[in-house]
Write an enzyme that holds these catalytic residues in place. Structure first.
Site, PDB file in Angstrom:
ATOM      1  CB  ALA A 121      47.342  38.882  45.319  1.00 31.68           C
ATOM      2  CG  HIS A 160      44.932  32.794  40.841  1.00 30.79           C
ATOM      3  ND1 HIS A 160      44.773  33.700  41.863  1.00 30.79           N
ATOM      4  CD2 HIS A 160      45.238  33.518  39.734  1.00 30.79           C
ATOM      5  CE1 HIS A 160      44.978  34.927  41.395  1.00 30.79           C
ATOM      6  NE2 HIS A 160      45.268  34.846  40.112  1.00 30.79           N
ATOM      7  N   GLY A 172      42.142  41.593  38.489  1.00 36.13           N
ATOM      8  CA  GLY A 172      41.552  42.114  39.722  1.00 36.13           C
ATOM      9  C   GLY A 172      42.263  41.717  40.988  1.00 36.13           C
ATOM     10  CB  CYS A 224      53.777  39.677  44.811  1.00 33.72           C
ATOM     11  SG  CYS A 224      52.069  39.229  44.456  1.00 33.72           S
ATOM     12  N   GLY A 237      49.350  43.498  35.459  1.00 28.31           N
ATOM     13  CA  GLY A 237      50.542  43.973  36.133  1.00 28.31           C
ATOM     14  C   GLY A 237      50.938  43.030  37.262  1.00 28.31           C
ATOM     15  N   GLY A 238      52.159  43.211  37.753  1.00 32.49           N
ATOM     16  CA  GLY A 238      52.612  42.405  38.882  1.00 32.49           C
ATOM     17  C   GLY A 238      53.535  41.282  38.481  1.00 32.49           C
TER      18      GLY A 238
END
Length: 215
Positions: A148, A84, A161, A179, A78-79
């Site tokens: 996040a 990263h 996660g 986001c 999700g999101g």
């Protein structure tokens, strides 16, 4: 047995010793989540760092990818868009909610509590915000995102996660609208003046996890 009357299963912890390519991480999570669902593997928290990468969740908007300077991966979590990279601790959480509580909203809230508890060990006040995913810190007259959350659940087993900015290159976030939130910035523990190591953060995450999810 915890106060809610449930007995928590044993959770395995792993810490990757080197940068983990994002596609390899996703492939591993898919396999491990399936094995957990079948009862063939224990739950797992896997701590990694990735080479620089942008990932797009199921709600990502193409317009939020401003500069594809790093590889972009569409993922089932999700999101929206997130970054990263080295200096960021990513915690992949593979838990069996059938053995815990079949409530995804409660699970996400527990992830938030885990992050807040981790940051508190460094005297950082992490906060939730309605309508904004992740954990935020107030700095002077502004709010910056420091952690996040993006999860997926299949057969009541969680994967993907959280991430905590320890000391990433914050300029790398400028290639996306993190986001989907453009009116706020991003920060890290080092940006806040805290010279903590990744190992320090790992210890804090494990301690906070036990408090929220059980030993």
């Amino acid at each position: 047995m915890l106060s809610d009357g449930l007995t928590r299963p044993t959770v395995e912890w792993r810490v990757a010793s080197q940068l983990t390519p994002y596609p390899d991480a996703v492939s591993f999570m898919e396999e491990r989540a399936a094995a957990i669902a079948e009862g063939n593997a224990p739950e797992l928290v896997w701590l990694v760092e990735h080479p620089p990468v942008y990932t797009a969740g199921t709600s990502a908007k193409d317009a939020d990818l401003l500069d594809a300077r790093f590889p972009v991966f569409r993922t089932g979590r999700g999101g929206q868009f997130t970054y990263h990279g080295p200096g960021q601790r990513v915690g992949y959480v593979m838990l069996n909610l059938k053995q815990r509580k079949e409530d995804v909203r409660a699970f996400v809230r527990d992830l938030e509590e885990w992050l807040i508890g981790t940051l508190a060990q460094f005297n950082v006040k992490g906060e939730r915000r309605n309508g904004r995913v992740g954990i935020w810190v107030v700095r002077g007259g502004r709010e910056d995102k420091i952690a996040a959350i993006g999860v997926r659940v299949r057969r009541w087993v969680t994967f993907h996660g959280v991430s905590i900015n320890v000391d990433p290159d914050l300029t790398h976030f400028s290639g996306i609208v993190p986001c989907g939130v453009s009116e706020h910035g991003v920060t890290s523990l080092h940006d806040l003046g805290l010279s903590v190591s990744m190992a320090d953060v790992d210890v804090a995450m494990q301690k906070s996890f036990a408090h929220v999810f059980g030993p």
